[in-house]
Design a protein around this motif. Structure first.
Motif, PDB file in Angstrom:
ATOM      1  N   LEU B 296     -31.510  31.143 -16.935  1.00  0.00           N
ATOM      2  CA  LEU B 296     -30.279  30.927 -17.704  1.00  0.00           C
ATOM      3  C   LEU B 296     -29.538  32.253 -17.895  1.00  0.00           C
ATOM      4  N   ARG B 297     -30.295  33.319 -18.116  1.00  0.00           N
ATOM      5  CA  ARG B 297     -29.683  34.637 -18.283  1.00  0.00           C
ATOM      6  C   ARG B 297     -28.923  35.020 -17.000  1.00  0.00           C
ATOM      7  N   ARG B 299     -27.767  32.923 -14.833  1.00  0.00           N
ATOM      8  CA  ARG B 299     -26.599  32.045 -14.699  1.00  0.00           C
ATOM      9  C   ARG B 299     -25.461  32.526 -15.584  1.00  0.00           C
ATOM     10  N   LEU B 300     -25.815  33.063 -16.759  1.00  0.00           N
ATOM     11  CA  LEU B 300     -24.797  33.634 -17.645  1.00  0.00           C
ATOM     12  C   LEU B 300     -24.072  34.779 -16.949  1.00  0.00           C
ATOM     13  N   GLN B 301     -24.883  35.676 -16.383  1.00  0.00           N
ATOM     14  CA  GLN B 301     -24.295  36.842 -15.718  1.00  0.00           C
ATOM     15  C   GLN B 301     -23.433  36.413 -14.528  1.00  0.00           C
ATOM     16  N   GLY B 303     -22.105  33.558 -14.126  1.00  0.00           N
ATOM     17  CA  GLY B 303     -20.961  32.818 -14.676  1.00  0.00           C
ATOM     18  C   GLY B 303     -19.837  33.758 -15.049  1.00  0.00           C
TER      19      GLY B 303
END
Lengths: 84, 421
Positions: B296-297, B299-301, B303
């Motif tokens: 998820l981290r 994917r955040l980056q 994103g």
């Protein structure tokens, strides 16, 4: 309760994780204004950090309740013979 | 004791009866004698018998003994179970139940009836414990103890896991090994209890209650390793069932093997087929959680990067469309240029006209101003210290001071005489 503007320490792992997921989804949708996007990213990173902290929080203690007279006390449980 | 002695003594007499009968003078017995003789015969003939029959007229007076009749299509046999004579867990007797029992036939001399005094009883067809289990299950179900609406969800990641089991049993090893393998730093608190034998139900119930007094336990596993139905029986006892029912903390039952069911399984928030399975249901795998946070981290980056990339592409696109108009529309631009020249020219001429008009207006204004009147020799008189011009000789009195404004300069004066106008 949506949005990640209130970041507290006493949340559960599950809550923190769902906040993280929420942030990822919001950011990936890509329709936020720039500033909101950056805020969402920062919040998400904070939730990720809280998740990781929660996973490291437990001490790996195995204890046992023991009767001492009328009291019940907590003592370490001998796991030496458990084979690990 | 007295009675037994009597019976013993009467045995030779009994033998003598036949002799005397032959001698034609009949022996007259007392009631006690004949009843005792009958009792003796019955007890001797049926020291221990097994009887199958249907329970009827079941009742338990305050004495706590249980009385009923065993019957079949044709006959009835009174039966009694004296309090405390049957050890261990008991299923519930009731009318209509087919039972197999063992006991001694005896005669109740005070009433002259014979009965079977039971020392073992089991339901026909089912095992005794099996029947007791079915009966209790039905009772608790009717009471609403198994209501699915009461079942609580287990915490995703418990802060601390409470375990109620024997600290020396088979279950604790499996539980600890599996939980710590899945989540090496999981915190565990064992609330020990014997899990079989006399008093184990109370110990289990108390162990559950002890954990409920704490505020750091998020889930409780109650269980033990496999065994016979007798071994697992504590988990069918009312104390344990109630303790689980009343637990503030969600309870996972983990009793015996997959095929073993106890009441604890039905009242618990979740039934684990085995203690090992309970460990897996209660504790997540830490590495998997770490991995999903990491994903998820990332994917955040990604994103944010993608967001910025998309925005800068839009920006580049917009910039490319911002070509100077001279390049995109030269003719139009020339038109605009001409227009602008004409506009400037027009504005200038308008400005000039306005300026001339302004000059004229100023001249007119000058003409009308009091100053231009004064230049013609007129004067303005005001009373000393006031601003309003004096229009009438009545405005002043003799001796008043006044001021005279001339085209150039001022004069002060004093009224010496007034002529009414």
């Amino acid at each position: 309760m949506s949005g990640g503007n209130s970041i507290k320490k006493d949340v559960s792992y599950e809550e923190a994780f769902s906040k993280l997921e929420e942030a990822v989804r919001a950011l990936e949708k890509g329709d936020l204004p720039l500033e909101a996007s950056i805020k969402t990213f920062e919040d998400g990173m904070k939730w990720a950090k809280i998740c990781e902290a929660k996973l490291a929080e437990a001490k790996g203690r195995v204890e046992v309740l023991v009767k001492r007279g009328d009291d019940v006390v907590v003592e370490n449980f001998d796991t030496g013979s458990s084979g690990d | 004791m007295e009675q037994q002695e009597f019976i013993f003594q009467s045995v030779p007499a009994h033998e003598g009866v036949k002799e005397k009968e032959r001698e034609s003078s009949p022996r007259v017995y007392t009631v006690s004698e004949i009843v005792s003789l009958a009792e003796d015969l019955i007890e001797e003939a049926f020291p221990s018998v097994w009887v199958v029959g249907e329970v009827s007229g079941y009742r338990v007076p305050t004495s706590g003994h249980q009385y009923f009749s065993l019957k079949d299509e044709n006959s009835v046999l009174p039966a009694a179970i004296f309090k405390g004579t049957i050890p261990g867990p008991m299923f519930e007797l009731k009318d209509g139940l087919e039972v197999i029992c063992r006991g001694t036939l005896s005669l109740y001399s005070k009433k002259g009836i014979y009965q079977i005094t039971i020392d073992y009883i089991e339901p026909k067809g089912l095992g005794e414990l099996q029947l007791a289990f079915e009966q209790r299950k039905k009772k608790y179900a009717e009471e609403g103890l198994f209501d699915p609406a009461r079942k609580r969800r287990l915490p995703f990641l418990p802060r601390k896991v409470g375990i109620v089991t024997s600290p020396t049993g088979a279950a604790i090893r499996d539980l600890l090994n599996i939980m710590r393998r899945r989540f090496p730093n999981i915190d565990i608190l064992i609330s020990p209890a014997r899990v079989e034998g006399e008093g184990s139900a109370s110990e289990i119930a108390r162990a559950i209650e002890l954990l409920n007094k704490r505020d750091d336990i998020d889930v409780i596993i109650v269980g033990r390793g496999g065994g016979s139905i007798e071994d697992l029986w504590a988990f069918n006892e009312d104390e344990v069932v109630r303790a689980i029912y009343n637990s503030r903390i969600p309870v996972v039952s983990a009793v015996g093997h997959e095929i073993d069911f106890t009441i604890a399984d039905f009242v618990a928030d979740l039934r684990a087929p085995t203690p090992s399975a309970a460990a897996e249901l209660v504790v997540p795998i830490r590495e998997e959680l770490r991995e999903s946070v990491k994903r998820l981290r990332e994917r955040l980056q990604d994103g944010l990067m993608r967001y910025i990339k998309t925005r800068s592409e839009i920006l580049t696109d917009l910039k490319s469309r911002l070509i100077p108009p001279t390049k995109r529309f030269p003719d139009r631009y020339r038109d605009i240029d001409n227009m602008r020249d004409r506009l400037v020219y027009s504005i200038r001429s308008i400005y000039k006209m306005q300026l001339e008009q302004l000059g004229r207006l100023q001249a007119e204004l000058r003409h009308l101003s009091p100053l231009s009147i004064l230049s013609k020799g007129y004067a303005i008189v005001t009373k000393k210290g006031e601003a309003v011009p004096v229009r009438s000789s009545k405005d002043l009195r003799k001796g008043d001071e006044f001021e005279v404004r001339l085209y150039k300069g001022r004069l002060d004066g004093k009224v010496t005489k007034i002529y009414e106008g």
